[in-house]
Design an enzyme around this catalytic site. Structure first.
Site, PDB file in Angstrom:
ATOM      1  N   ARG A   1       3.538  13.432  -8.273  1.00 44.92           N
ATOM      2  CA  ARG A   1       2.497  12.421  -7.943  1.00 44.92           C
ATOM      3  C   ARG A   1       2.639  11.178  -8.923  1.00 44.92           C
ATOM      4  O   ARG A   1       2.619  10.241  -8.353  1.00 44.92           O
ATOM      5  CB  ARG A   1       0.826  12.868  -7.860  1.00 44.92           C
ATOM      6  CG  ARG A   1       0.549  13.234  -9.045  1.00 44.92           C
ATOM      7  CD  ARG A   1      -0.887  13.793  -9.114  1.00 44.92           C
ATOM      8  NE  ARG A   1      -1.298  14.577 -10.389  1.00 44.92           N
ATOM      9  CZ  ARG A   1      -2.172  14.026 -11.178  1.00 44.92           C
ATOM     10  NH1 ARG A   1      -3.200  13.252 -10.719  1.00 44.92           N
ATOM     11  NH2 ARG A   1      -2.573  15.012 -12.168  1.00 44.92           N
TER      12      ARG A   1
ATOM     13  N   SER B   1      -5.892   9.583  -9.092  1.00 41.10           N
ATOM     14  CA  SER B   1      -5.245  10.990  -8.968  1.00 41.10           C
ATOM     15  C   SER B   1      -4.229  10.930  -8.279  1.00 41.10           C
ATOM     16  O   SER B   1      -3.271  11.844  -8.397  1.00 41.10           O
ATOM     17  CB  SER B   1      -6.662  11.901  -8.266  1.00 41.10           C
ATOM     18  OG  SER B   1      -7.634  12.222  -9.228  1.00 41.10           O
TER      19      SER B   1
ATOM     20  N   GLU C   1     -11.108   8.829   5.284  1.00 39.71           N
ATOM     21  CA  GLU C   1      -9.594   8.926   5.493  1.00 39.71           C
ATOM     22  C   GLU C   1      -9.165   8.523   6.934  1.00 39.71           C
ATOM     23  O   GLU C   1      -8.256   7.875   7.204  1.00 39.71           O
ATOM     24  CB  GLU C   1      -9.441  10.478   5.206  1.00 39.71           C
ATOM     25  CG  GLU C   1      -9.454  10.892   3.774  1.00 39.71           C
ATOM     26  CD  GLU C   1     -10.881  11.215   3.294  1.00 39.71           C
ATOM     27  OE1 GLU C   1     -11.029  11.539   2.196  1.00 39.71           O
ATOM     28  OE2 GLU C   1     -11.678  11.246   4.277  1.00 39.71           O
TER      29      GLU C   1
ATOM     30  N   PHE D   1      -7.129  17.014   2.489  1.00 37.58           N
ATOM     31  CA  PHE D   1      -7.966  16.273   3.507  1.00 37.58           C
ATOM     32  C   PHE D   1      -7.274  15.831   4.682  1.00 37.58           C
ATOM     33  O   PHE D   1      -7.655  14.787   5.614  1.00 37.58           O
ATOM     34  CB  PHE D   1      -8.416  14.847   2.900  1.00 37.58           C
ATOM     35  CG  PHE D   1      -9.619  15.169   1.646  1.00 37.58           C
ATOM     36  CD1 PHE D   1     -10.296  16.428   1.553  1.00 37.58           C
ATOM     37  CD2 PHE D   1      -9.459  14.414   0.556  1.00 37.58           C
ATOM     38  CE1 PHE D   1     -10.992  16.585   0.731  1.00 37.58           C
ATOM     39  CE2 PHE D   1     -10.217  14.937  -0.677  1.00 37.58           C
ATOM     40  CZ  PHE D   1     -11.158  16.108  -0.478  1.00 37.58           C
TER      41      PHE D   1
ATOM     42  N   HIS E   1      -1.745  16.708  -4.565  1.00 37.09           N
ATOM     43  CA  HIS E   1      -2.548  17.961  -4.735  1.00 37.09           C
ATOM     44  C   HIS E   1      -2.348  19.026  -3.955  1.00 37.09           C
ATOM     45  O   HIS E   1      -3.197  19.638  -3.249  1.00 37.09           O
ATOM     46  CB  HIS E   1      -3.936  17.560  -5.071  1.00 37.09           C
ATOM     47  CG  HIS E   1      -4.155  16.608  -6.220  1.00 37.09           C
ATOM     48  ND1 HIS E   1      -3.717  15.546  -6.297  1.00 37.09           N
ATOM     49  CD2 HIS E   1      -5.106  16.926  -7.432  1.00 37.09           C
ATOM     50  CE1 HIS E   1      -4.208  14.833  -7.415  1.00 37.09           C
ATOM     51  NE2 HIS E   1      -4.910  15.764  -8.160  1.00 37.09           N
TER      52      HIS E   1
ATOM     53  N   ASP F   1      -9.608  24.172  -9.029  1.00 39.44           N
ATOM     54  CA  ASP F   1     -10.196  23.456  -8.065  1.00 39.44           C
ATOM     55  C   ASP F   1     -10.520  24.459  -6.730  1.00 39.44           C
ATOM     56  O   ASP F   1     -11.476  24.009  -6.289  1.00 39.44           O
ATOM     57  CB  ASP F   1      -9.579  22.208  -7.553  1.00 39.44           C
ATOM     58  CG  ASP F   1      -9.472  20.943  -8.443  1.00 39.44           C
ATOM     59  OD1 ASP F   1     -10.264  21.076  -9.631  1.00 39.44           O
ATOM     60  OD2 ASP F   1      -9.052  19.959  -8.205  1.00 39.44           O
TER      61      ASP F   1
ATOM     62  N   ARG G   1       0.174  18.121  -7.987  1.00 42.47           N
ATOM     63  CA  ARG G   1      -0.828  17.610  -9.155  1.00 42.47           C
ATOM     64  C   ARG G   1      -0.063  18.015 -10.437  1.00 42.47           C
ATOM     65  O   ARG G   1      -0.027  17.324 -11.344  1.00 42.47           O
ATOM     66  CB  ARG G   1      -2.091  18.424  -8.895  1.00 42.47           C
ATOM     67  CG  ARG G   1      -3.158  18.000 -10.220  1.00 42.47           C
ATOM     68  CD  ARG G   1      -4.265  18.985 -10.111  1.00 42.47           C
ATOM     69  NE  ARG G   1      -5.246  18.560 -11.332  1.00 42.47           N
ATOM     70  CZ  ARG G   1      -6.377  19.390 -11.260  1.00 42.47           C
ATOM     71  NH1 ARG G   1      -6.675  20.334 -10.508  1.00 42.47           N
ATOM     72  NH2 ARG G   1      -7.414  18.735 -11.956  1.00 42.47           N
TER      73      ARG G   1
END
Length: 306
Positions: free
Chosen positions: A8, A35, A56, A81, A106, A114, A164
């Site tokens: 990322r 992020s 989104e 997402f 991620h 998470d 991530r």
């Protein structure tokens, strides 16, 4: 191998540089720029950065509109997402074949603590179903940069799968061509076909197998769609194949390779997450638990070859 850097971060750095070179590049983010690392682009090119908030689907529709008037939008959020905006990606971008790039971060179980709700292990499967969608899963930060430039140069929708976790950078100087895999290690006993963060794990597994007298080929299949079918067909004629992915074994890299093997012959074992969700834990703990650590990969290959 040198420094550790997340894919990322490579994405964010490449995006800012690309924005310097190409005024058509615009970036949209769903309130996660710190992020997803689109913050680099936002700082360098604030007039071409759009924070769409936690919306989104709206972000994708905005990107479609921007693409329709000649811009090259990059959309970013967490990979988990992607399902929230599937309809907009399908009907608003892929059906009219608009030039929108989706760089979702991620991905996979290495999101770690998470937990299952944020661990995207079905995103490749979702994107593979869409006609005209190109899917790229770079193995490290340097390859992520090359993937960003390659995505911007081609016309049509692209999904960039990014992680991530900071991992070693080892692909410096490695060529990158969409649809053309890279062979990182040659061996005649079996082939490990892999992508993303699992490339490093497979290289380590290959070293462990070599200590047992088993020599394997390691293939960095950075493009999952369109798949490099030529290399799959060639290797399938010569040795047993294993796919290794930080993704469900349903619908991902393994199934893409399996479709080629089913048509042209060969033996294949898929190594990945077996029809279940992730859970909370450190990345190292989760990779080992789901059989994706170098030791577990090596063990699975060795047991299959005995």
């Amino acid at each position: 191998m040198s420094e550790k850097k997340a894919t990322r971060v490579g994405y964010g750095e490449a995006l800012a540089s690309l924005g310097d070179e190409n005024q058509r590049i615009v970036v949209l983010d769903a309130d996660l720029s710190c992020s997803t690392m689109t913050q680099y682009f936002a700082k360098a090119h604030p007039d071409r950065f759009f924070d769409c908030g936690i919306a989104e689907a709206n972000m994708v529709t905005m990107a479609a509109g921007l693409a329709s008037v000649g811009n090259i939008p990059f959309c970013s959020t967490f990979a988990v997402f992607a399902s929230r905006c599937f309809e907009q990606i399908r009907n608003g971008v892929c059906h009219p074949h608009l030039n929108v790039k989706f760089a979702f971060t991620h991905a996979g179980i290495t999101v770690g603590e998470d937990g299952a709700t944020h661990q995207a292990i079905e995103d490749i499967a979702i994107m593979r179903t869409l006609p005209g969608m190109t899917i790229l899963a770079p193995c490290d930060a340097e390859e992520a940069k090359r993937a960003v430039y390659a995505a911007a140069e081609m016309d049509g929708p692209v999904y960039l799968r990014l992680a991530r976790l900071a991992t070693p950078v080892f692909s410096e100087g490695m060529p990158f061509e969409i649809g053309k895999a890279n062979v990182l290690r040659e061996g005649g006993d079996a082939a490990l076909i892999t992508c993303g963060l699992m490339v490093e794990a497979c290289m380590k597994a290959a070293g462990l197998l070599a200590e047992q007298g088993i020599e394997v080929t390691v293939v960095n299949m950075h493009t999952i769609k369109p798949l490099d079918e030529d290399i799959v067909r060639r290797l399938a004629k010569e040795m047993k194949l294993f796919t290794v992915e930080e993704h469900s074994t349903i619908g991902g890299l393994g199934d893409a390779v399996a479709a080629v093997v089913a048509e042209h012959g060969g033996q294949l074992k898929k190594i990945g997450i077996e029809d279940r969700f992730g859970q909370s834990g450190t990345p190292a703990e989760l990779l080992d638990y789901y059989g994706l650590s170098p030791e577990k990969i090596a063990g699975a290959v060795a047991s299959r070859l005995r």
